[in-house]
Motif scaffolding. Structure first.
Motif, mmCIF file in Angstrom:
data_model
loop_
_atom_site.group_PDB
_atom_site.id
_atom_site.type_symbol
_atom_site.label_atom_id
_atom_site.label_comp_id
_atom_site.label_asym_id
_atom_site.label_seq_id
_atom_site.Cartn_x
_atom_site.Cartn_y
_atom_site.Cartn_z
ATOM 1 N N THR A 5 0.820 -1.208 0.000
ATOM 2 C CA THR A 5 0.000 0.000 0.000
ATOM 3 C C THR A 5 0.858 1.264 0.000
ATOM 4 O OG1 THR A 5 -1.562 -1.264 1.356
ATOM 5 C CG2 THR A 5 -2.049 1.052 1.067
ATOM 6 N N GLU A 9 -7.039 -3.714 5.319
ATOM 7 C CA GLU A 9 -5.994 -2.739 4.997
ATOM 8 C C GLU A 9 -6.278 -2.009 3.689
ATOM 9 O OE1 GLU A 9 -3.717 -1.751 6.900
ATOM 10 O OE2 GLU A 9 -3.724 -3.285 8.459
ATOM 11 N N VAL A 29 -8.725 1.298 2.562
ATOM 12 C CA VAL A 29 -8.394 2.728 2.559
ATOM 13 C C VAL A 29 -8.890 3.398 1.279
ATOM 14 C CG1 VAL A 29 -6.394 2.493 4.076
ATOM 15 C CG2 VAL A 29 -6.090 2.260 1.590
ATOM 16 N N TYR A 55 -8.248 3.291 15.062
ATOM 17 C CA TYR A 55 -7.170 2.315 15.165
ATOM 18 C C TYR A 55 -6.539 2.360 16.553
ATOM 19 C CZ TYR A 55 -3.109 5.474 15.173
ATOM 20 O OH TYR A 55 -2.154 6.391 15.538
ATOM 21 N N ARG A 93 -2.382 4.252 5.935
ATOM 22 C CA ARG A 93 -3.840 4.137 5.970
ATOM 23 C C ARG A 93 -4.545 5.456 5.661
ATOM 24 N NH1 ARG A 93 -4.587 0.254 11.365
ATOM 25 N NH2 ARG A 93 -3.715 -1.641 10.450
#
Length: 292
Positions: free
Chosen positions: A83, A124, A127, A141, A157
């Protein structure tokens, strides 16, 4: 020590993030074999959880699910690193939202939304959801002890303008948004074990009585917010599909804990269909009401 750990690990994560997916998953295969056969990372916890909630499965079936889970776990870890550098176009191709029009419909109600997740498939890559909504997106989180890795996780994120808020900030941020008239969509991972208190709600999850998070439901009722579930399925390796399932537009119409139970039933359905994609390394069923 925190900075040293970050300096040593960050370059490795970045190098992983620029690898082509084919090579990424070859590394994941090797890592899963290492975790399962050599290190034995939480194997007893995983097997114990599986045996507890899937009592009709044979030992052979449970072992197969366990092996598949470790493969998925490593995929997810490397996908999180990916990511860091993946393009928006690539991510939207790999994490498809099946009914984005439901977000638009919910926003048209002019009420903020609490979006409940389970630790299932991929949370994940969700996002990318910010690209489908007009409201400001927030993700709740748990803050990491290492401040450098905590910042890295927040940066990853928050890549598509979703703002991460710690569990301690959640109530104040949502309250302030409502006071100021700022409509938002806030994501909650709500299926793990909460800290035990006298007021904790003991619900049933996977046929086992266990304490459950009720924060999303309580906030929805207090502030009259819409509450929904993000159902994420793993289609194949590196590809996921998400569906928004609205649980209630009027949470005050429901009895206490009824919405929490509806959420848990949705998570259960997915686990029963493909248990290898649930997050089995946590001691989700560690508390027993009779002994606490």
């Amino acid at each position: 020590m925190q900075l040293l750990a970050y300096i040593l690990v960050y370059p490795l994560l970045w190098m992983v993030s620029i690898l082509p997916f084919r090579l990424l998953y070859l590394i994941s295969d090797g890592l899963s074999l290492l975790l399962y056969y050599i290190i034995g990372y939480r194997k007893k916890v995983v097997y114990s959880n599986l045996k507890l909630v899937l009592p009709n499965k044979t030992e052979k079936e449970l072992k197969l699910i366990q092996k598949k889970f470790y493969k998925h776990l490593c995929d997810m870890f490397l996908e999180m690193a990916k990511t860091m550098t993946i393009s928006e176009k690539e991510l939207k191709k790999r994490f498809k939202v099946l009914n984005p029009e439901e977000f638009q419909r919910l926003e048209s109600l002019n009420k903020s939304v609490l979006l409940m997740y389970g630790h299932y498939a991929s949370w994940e890559w969700s996002v990318v959801l910010q690209n489908y909504i007009n409201f400001k997106g927030f993700g709740v989180y748990k803050k990491l002890a290492n401040k450098y890795f905590d910042k890295l996780v927040r940066d990853i994120r928050s890549k598509y303008n979703t703002q991460l808020i710690s569990t301690k900030e959640t109530i104040s941020v949502i309250n302030q948004n409502e006071i100021e008239g700022n409509k938002s969509i806030t994501a909650f991972l709500s299926d793990q074990s909460p800290r035990l208190t006298k007021e904790v709600y003991w619900g049933t999850f996977m046929g086992i009585e266990t304490p459950c998070f009720t924060g999303a439901e309580r906030l929805a009722k207090k502030l009259d917010l819409t509450i929904a579930y993000l159902k994420v399925n793993k289609v194949k390796r590196g590809h996921y599909e998400a569906e928004i399932i609205t649980l209630s537009e009027n949470p005050k119409d429901f009895k206490d804990y009824e919405l929490t139970d509806l959420f848990l039933r949705e998570v259960e359905k997915q686990i029963y269909e493909a248990p290898e994609y649930y997050f089995w390394t946590h001691k989700r069923w560690k508390h027993n009401r009779e002994t606490t």
